[in-house]
Design a protein around this motif. Structure first.
Motif, mmCIF file in Angstrom:
data_model
loop_
_atom_site.group_PDB
_atom_site.id
_atom_site.type_symbol
_atom_site.label_atom_id
_atom_site.label_comp_id
_atom_site.label_asym_id
_atom_site.label_seq_id
_atom_site.Cartn_x
_atom_site.Cartn_y
_atom_site.Cartn_z
ATOM 1 N N ARG A 169 -2.613 0.521 -13.130
ATOM 2 C CA ARG A 169 -1.494 -0.289 -13.600
ATOM 3 C C ARG A 169 -0.211 0.243 -12.961
ATOM 4 N N ALA A 170 0.428 -0.569 -12.165
ATOM 5 C CA ALA A 170 1.603 -0.144 -11.412
ATOM 6 C C ALA A 170 2.839 -0.042 -12.298
ATOM 7 N N TYR A 171 3.673 0.913 -11.957
ATOM 8 C CA TYR A 171 5.005 1.006 -12.541
ATOM 9 C C TYR A 171 5.967 1.359 -11.427
ATOM 10 N N TYR A 172 7.241 1.098 -11.674
ATOM 11 C CA TYR A 172 8.238 1.243 -10.634
ATOM 12 C C TYR A 172 9.392 2.078 -11.152
ATOM 13 N N LYS A 173 9.699 3.145 -10.426
ATOM 14 C CA LYS A 173 10.759 4.066 -10.820
ATOM 15 C C LYS A 173 12.009 3.802 -9.988
ATOM 16 N N VAL A 174 13.160 3.869 -10.666
ATOM 17 C CA VAL A 174 14.433 3.710 -9.961
ATOM 18 C C VAL A 174 15.266 4.982 -10.009
ATOM 19 N N LEU A 200 10.141 6.446 -5.579
ATOM 20 C CA LEU A 200 11.173 5.545 -6.091
ATOM 21 C C LEU A 200 11.038 4.174 -5.442
ATOM 22 N N LEU A 201 11.277 3.146 -6.238
ATOM 23 C CA LEU A 201 11.194 1.780 -5.734
ATOM 24 C C LEU A 201 12.114 1.586 -4.535
ATOM 25 N N GLN A 202 13.278 2.226 -4.543
ATOM 26 C CA GLN A 202 14.209 2.090 -3.426
ATOM 27 C C GLN A 202 13.582 2.590 -2.123
ATOM 28 N N TRP A 203 12.830 3.699 -2.201
ATOM 29 C CA TRP A 203 12.156 4.227 -1.011
ATOM 30 C C TRP A 203 11.029 3.299 -0.584
ATOM 31 N N GLN A 204 10.318 2.761 -1.562
ATOM 32 C CA GLN A 204 9.252 1.821 -1.249
ATOM 33 C C GLN A 204 9.817 0.611 -0.506
ATOM 34 N N LEU A 205 10.947 0.107 -0.986
ATOM 35 C CA LEU A 205 11.580 -1.040 -0.341
ATOM 36 C C LEU A 205 12.109 -0.682 1.050
ATOM 37 N N ALA A 206 12.663 0.508 1.205
ATOM 38 C CA ALA A 206 13.164 0.944 2.516
ATOM 39 C C ALA A 206 12.011 1.070 3.515
ATOM 40 N N ILE A 207 10.915 1.675 3.091
ATOM 41 C CA ILE A 207 9.747 1.817 3.967
ATOM 42 C C ILE A 207 9.174 0.442 4.291
ATOM 43 N N ILE A 256 8.720 -8.743 -3.346
ATOM 44 C CA ILE A 256 7.717 -9.736 -3.739
ATOM 45 C C ILE A 256 6.329 -9.275 -3.306
ATOM 46 N N ALA A 257 6.212 -8.764 -2.079
ATOM 47 C CA ALA A 257 4.919 -8.306 -1.559
ATOM 48 C C ALA A 257 4.374 -7.129 -2.366
ATOM 49 N N ILE A 258 5.242 -6.208 -2.735
ATOM 50 C CA ILE A 258 4.817 -5.047 -3.524
ATOM 51 C C ILE A 258 4.284 -5.501 -4.880
ATOM 52 N N LEU A 259 5.031 -6.369 -5.546
ATOM 53 C CA LEU A 259 4.572 -6.876 -6.851
ATOM 54 C C LEU A 259 3.278 -7.668 -6.716
ATOM 55 N N LEU A 260 3.195 -8.498 -5.704
ATOM 56 C CA LEU A 260 2.001 -9.309 -5.494
ATOM 57 C C LEU A 260 0.791 -8.429 -5.190
ATOM 58 N N LEU A 263 0.811 -1.230 0.000
ATOM 59 C CA LEU A 263 0.000 0.000 0.000
ATOM 60 C C LEU A 263 0.839 1.273 0.000
ATOM 61 N N VAL A 264 2.164 1.147 0.120
ATOM 62 C CA VAL A 264 3.027 2.333 0.173
ATOM 63 C C VAL A 264 2.862 3.189 -1.075
ATOM 64 N N ASN A 265 2.877 2.556 -2.255
ATOM 65 C CA ASN A 265 2.759 3.374 -3.468
ATOM 66 C C ASN A 265 1.352 3.935 -3.644
ATOM 67 N N ASN A 266 0.356 3.347 -2.998
ATOM 68 C CA ASN A 266 -0.986 3.943 -3.016
ATOM 69 C C ASN A 266 -1.020 5.200 -2.161
ATOM 70 N N LEU A 267 -0.249 5.186 -1.095
ATOM 71 C CA LEU A 267 -0.194 6.332 -0.196
ATOM 72 C C LEU A 267 0.603 7.480 -0.807
ATOM 73 N N PHE A 268 1.735 7.159 -1.434
ATOM 74 C CA PHE A 268 2.631 8.182 -1.967
ATOM 75 C C PHE A 268 2.550 8.352 -3.480
#
Length: 153
Positions: A135-140, A57-64, A118-122, A47-52
């Motif tokens: 439709r999700a996309y991931y920025k680096v 950035l994917l790196q921030w999503q993974l850190a959070i 894995i959880a983010i993609l799932l 849900l992180v990318n839904n919130l933000f």
């Protein structure tokens, strides 16, 4: 409202099941407590990318997500200690870099990075393919998209 509850429940259960399967393949055993812990971690991380927004950035999503996972692992561990007097699922006490009253370890936090990915993609896949989400996309990098989820057919 009901659609949101069903969607979040689906993500929770899917992430819990995927974690249980990974742990069974890796260790040969697991605990029901980890189904609930992993389900909560997976739901919150997805849900992180839904919130933000997907612009995070994917790196921030993974850190959070890893921070969420570490906190949930610590709380789950402390709850198990309160129930059983010890943690019957994992014991990091003999490892260096252990924290959160012995319930978390730096090396295992690094594994949470992979599990959060894995959880983010799932979670994003469930939301997009089953519940007509975006439709999700991931920025680096600022203007660099790493990949999109494949379009629905």
């Amino acid at each position: 409202m009901m659609k949101q509850i069903i969607k979040n429940s689906t993500i929770f259960v899917a992430c819990g099941i995927v974690y249980i399967i990974i742990e069974l393949l890796y260790r040969g055993y697991t605990s029901l407590s980890m189904f609930f812990c992993a389900g909560a971690i997976g739901l919150l991380a997805s849900l992180v990318n839904n919130l933000f927004s997907f612009e995070i950035l994917l790196q921030w999503q993974l850190a959070i997500g890893t921070g969420i996972a570490t906190f949930c692992e610590g709380i789950t561990g402390l709850m198990l200690v309160m129930i059983y007097g010890y943690n019957p699922v994992w014991d990091y006490s003999r490892l260096p870099f252990t924290f959160f009253w012995g319930q978390c370890n730096f090396y295992f936090c690094l594994i949470w990075i992979i599990l959060c990915f894995i959880a983010i993609l799932l979670g994003d896949s469930i939301e997009y393919y089953l519940f007509d989400g975006k439709r999700a996309y991931y920025k680096v990098a600022k203007n660099k998209i790493w990949f999109w989820l494949p379009k629905k057919r």
